[in-house]
Design an enzyme around this catalytic site. Sequence first.
Site, PDB file in Angstrom:
ATOM      1  N   GLY A 131     -10.591   4.794  -5.195  1.00 15.35           N
ATOM      2  CA  GLY A 131     -10.362   3.521  -4.498  1.00 15.35           C
ATOM      3  C   GLY A 131     -10.813   3.597  -3.048  1.00 15.35           C
ATOM      4  N   GLY A 132     -10.702   4.785  -2.487  1.00 12.59           N
ATOM      5  CA  GLY A 132     -11.129   4.987  -1.095  1.00 12.59           C
ATOM      6  C   GLY A 132     -12.582   5.449  -0.998  1.00 12.59           C
ATOM      7  CG  ASP A 143      -7.238   4.531  -6.672  1.00 11.19           C
ATOM      8  OD1 ASP A 143      -6.724   4.128  -5.616  1.00 11.19           O
ATOM      9  OD2 ASP A 143      -8.303   5.173  -6.713  1.00 11.19           O
ATOM     10  CD  GLU A 166     -10.772  11.472  -3.470  1.00 12.03           C
ATOM     11  OE1 GLU A 166     -10.141  10.966  -2.541  1.00 12.03           O
ATOM     12  OE2 GLU A 166     -10.939  10.891  -4.551  1.00 12.03           O
ATOM     13  CB  THR A 191      -0.650   9.149  -1.046  1.00 12.58           C
ATOM     14  OG1 THR A 191      -0.626   7.803  -1.523  1.00 12.58           O
ATOM     15  CG2 THR A 191       0.609   9.864  -1.483  1.00 12.58           C
TER      16      THR A 191
HETATM   17  C1  5RP Z   1      -9.663   7.943  -2.492  1.00 17.85           C
HETATM   18  C2  5RP Z   1      -8.681   8.132  -3.588  1.00 17.85           C
HETATM   19  C3  5RP Z   1      -7.240   7.964  -3.244  1.00 17.85           C
HETATM   20  O1  5RP Z   1      -6.562   9.085  -3.663  1.00 17.85           O
HETATM   21  C4  5RP Z   1      -6.716   6.766  -3.963  1.00 17.85           C
HETATM   22  O2  5RP Z   1      -7.511   5.646  -3.634  1.00 17.85           O
HETATM   23  C5  5RP Z   1      -5.259   6.502  -3.615  1.00 17.85           C
HETATM   24  O3  5RP Z   1      -5.162   6.066  -2.296  1.00 17.85           O
HETATM   25  P1  5RP Z   1      -3.769   5.733  -1.631  1.00 17.85           P
HETATM   26  O4  5RP Z   1      -3.035   7.012  -1.482  1.00 17.85           O
HETATM   27  O5  5RP Z   1      -4.166   5.091  -0.307  1.00 17.85           O
HETATM   28  O6  5RP Z   1      -3.033   4.746  -2.513  1.00 17.85           O
HETATM   29  O7  5RP Z   1      -9.008   8.419  -4.707  1.00 17.85           O
HETATM   30  O8  5RP Z   1     -10.983   8.043  -2.948  1.00 17.85           O
END
Ligand code: 5RP
Length: 219
Positions: free
Chosen positions: A96-97, A84, A103, A31
């Site tokens: 999740g990433g 997430d 962040e 996103t």
């Molecule tokens: C990465 C994050 C992302 O914001 C979260 O995983 C959402 O990812 P996506 O936009 O691919 O669904 O916290 O550490």
Amino acid sequence: MTLDDMKKAAAKAALEHVTAGTIVGVGTGSTANHFIDLLAGIKGRIDGAVASSVATANRLKKHGIEVIDLNMVDALSIYVDGADEATRYLHLIKGGGGALTREKIVAAMAKKFVCIVDESKMVDVLGTFPLPIEVIPMARSFIARHLVKNLGGEPVYREGAITDNGNVILDVYGLSIMEPVKLETELNQLTGVVTNGLFARRGPDVLIVSGKDGIKTLT
Ligand code: 5RP
């Protein structure tokens, strides 16, 4: 409309919160990537960006957007990032990433945190998505054992994942997080934990939710 279309629509809505002549904090994930691609269209009107991960820095640079070290910045007008899971109370699970620590730092510094999600991320209670916890590598088993004994969730080592800070991640499954602020605080007290993926103490100021029926903005 696909989930990816919704992510892009949320990113587009976030662009309206960007003020000309300021530095923009940028998150990580698919996103946030849409946001970066759209930010490229107005790059001449901003003073640069602060990245929450190496991946984001690389994407910003590819677009010719100047990436500025957070230490060189004394004010950040806005931080835009995905999540997430999110609740209507503006509490999030992120990480999740794997970029949760950076962040959280950029979010802490920003005057305005705008979170952008598609509607599939909205939940009543956080915890269906496994809660990421970044830990110092040598503390991994110690922390995992503590979590099993005291938290009731099931921590799973994210095999092969090393964060940008050189640490590892435990994803905790099976939680139902009724008090996100309390849990976020408690987890961060554990020696060996760098940070956890709950963004409740400093949640977003604005949550943009993109769905089949359009954009909803929660504050
Ligand atoms: C990465 C994050 C992302 O914001 C979260 O995983 C959402 O990812 P996506 O936009 O691919 O669904 O916290 O550490």
